[in-house]
Design a protein around this motif. Structure first.
Motif, PDB file in Angstrom:
ATOM      1  N   LEU A 139      34.358  36.983 -11.590  1.00  0.00           N
ATOM      2  CA  LEU A 139      34.706  38.013 -12.183  1.00  0.00           C
ATOM      3  C   LEU A 139      35.948  38.914 -11.352  1.00  0.00           C
ATOM      4  N   ARG A 140      35.861  38.625  -9.975  1.00  0.00           N
ATOM      5  CA  ARG A 140      36.877  39.435  -9.252  1.00  0.00           C
ATOM      6  C   ARG A 140      38.418  38.672  -9.240  1.00  0.00           C
ATOM      7  N   ALA A 141      38.179  37.448  -9.624  1.00  0.00           N
ATOM      8  CA  ALA A 141      39.393  36.634  -9.875  1.00  0.00           C
ATOM      9  C   ALA A 141      40.031  37.181 -11.235  1.00  0.00           C
ATOM     10  N   GLN A 142      39.332  37.307 -12.137  1.00  0.00           N
ATOM     11  CA  GLN A 142      39.844  37.851 -13.461  1.00  0.00           C
ATOM     12  C   GLN A 142      40.376  39.245 -13.518  1.00  0.00           C
ATOM     13  N   THR A 143      39.781  40.078 -12.368  1.00  0.00           N
ATOM     14  CA  THR A 143      40.325  41.241 -12.194  1.00  0.00           C
ATOM     15  C   THR A 143      41.582  41.471 -11.372  1.00  0.00           C
ATOM     16  N   ILE A 144      41.849  40.642 -10.377  1.00  0.00           N
ATOM     17  CA  ILE A 144      43.012  40.594  -9.721  1.00  0.00           C
ATOM     18  C   ILE A 144      44.129  39.850 -10.653  1.00  0.00           C
ATOM     19  N   GLY A 145      43.925  38.921 -11.189  1.00  0.00           N
ATOM     20  CA  GLY A 145      44.722  38.559 -12.354  1.00  0.00           C
ATOM     21  C   GLY A 145      45.294  39.412 -13.369  1.00  0.00           C
ATOM     22  N   PHE A 146      44.448  40.306 -13.684  1.00  0.00           N
ATOM     23  CA  PHE A 146      45.015  41.457 -14.528  1.00  0.00           C
ATOM     24  C   PHE A 146      45.980  42.279 -13.792  1.00  0.00           C
TER      25      PHE A 146
END
Length: 204
Positions: A139-146
Motif C-alpha cells: 500500500l505504501r508503494a502505491q502512495t509513493i507512486g501516486f
C-alpha cells in the motif's frame, strides 16, 4: 510582428486564468522523503522478527507488533481514500488562510498522549507475522507512486473537517507518515519489554 501580437493577445487571458500552484516541488519531495523514510524505518524494525516477536503482547490489552503494523496498513487505505476524495473536491485555496499550519498536524500526530483508534482501523490479528509488513509495503508503494506523478495541487484541495478545522491534502500526508513515526515509537517500546522474546540463533 502582427502574428506575434495576435498570439500574445489570445494567450494572455489564458495565462492570467492559470492559478499559481500552492503545492511546490519542494513540498512533493518533502512528502516523498518522509514516506520513504518511515517505510524504511518500519522495515528495519520488523523485517527480521521471529513469529514469537511478531505476536508478543506486553499485556492482554496491548497490541502486538504484528497488530501495530496491520493497523498501519489499514490506515494507508484510509489516507488514500481521503486524498482521493479531497482532490475530487473543488479547489479551495482560500481555506489556507484560516486553517491550522502544517506544524499543528506534525505535533499532534507525535504527541505522547494516547490516541483512540476508531473501530474501522483496529487490527484483526488474523494476519500472521511478516505478512503484515508485506501488506503495509504494498500500500505504501502505491502512495509513493501516486505522489511522484500527481499533478493535483495538494495545498488547494481540502478534505473532511473535524474539530481542528479543514486540512489540505499535503497535511493529510503529514498525518500519514507521521502516523508511522508514532507507531515506530510504540514498536521500539514493545521491544524493550523485559519479557520480549529474544531471537534464537540458527543451528545450521
Amino acid at each position: 510582428m502582427k502574428q506575434i501580437l495576435f498570439f500574445l493577445l489570445i494567450t494572455s487571458p489564458l495565462l492570467a486564468q492559470t492559478p499559481t500552484k500552492l503545492w511546490t516541488e519542494t513540498d512533493r519531495q518533502y512528502t516523498l522523503d518522509n514516506l520513504r523514510r518511515t517505510r524504511d524505518e518500519l522495515t528495519r524494525e520488523t523485517e527480521n522478527l521471529t513469529p514469537a516477536q511478531w505476536a508478543f503482547h506486553e499485556s492482554p490489552d496491548r497490541w502486538s507488533i504484528g497488530e501495530v503494523v496491520e493497523h498501519l496498513a489499514l490506515w494507508e487505505i484510509i489516507w488514500a481514500r481521503e486524498v482521493n476524495e479531497g482532490i475530487s473536491n473543488k479547489p479551495q485555496p482560500d481555506l489556507n488562510q484560516t486553517s491550522k499550519p502544517d506544524s499543528f498536524y506534525a505535533e499532534w500526530i507525535m504527541e505522547p498522549a494516547p490516541h483512540q483508534s476508531p473501530d474501522y482501523s483496529r487490527p484483526t490479528g488474523f494476519i500472521e507475522g511478516k505478512n503484515n509488513l508485506a501488506f503495509f509495503l504494498k500500500l505504501r508503494a502505491q502512495t509513493i507512486g501516486f505522489v511522484e506523478k500527481t499533478t493535483a495541487d495538494m495545498r488547494a484541495h481540502f478534505g473532511r473537517t473535524n474539530g481542528n478545522g479543514p486540512r489540505n491534502m499535503h497535511q493529510v500526508y503529514i498525518f500519514q507518515w507521521g502516523h508511522v513515526d508514532r507507531h515506530l515509537r510504540q514498536i521500539r517500546k514493545i521491544k524493550q519489554h523485559p519479557d520480549y522474546p529474544q531471537a534464537t540463533l540458527s543451528t545450521k
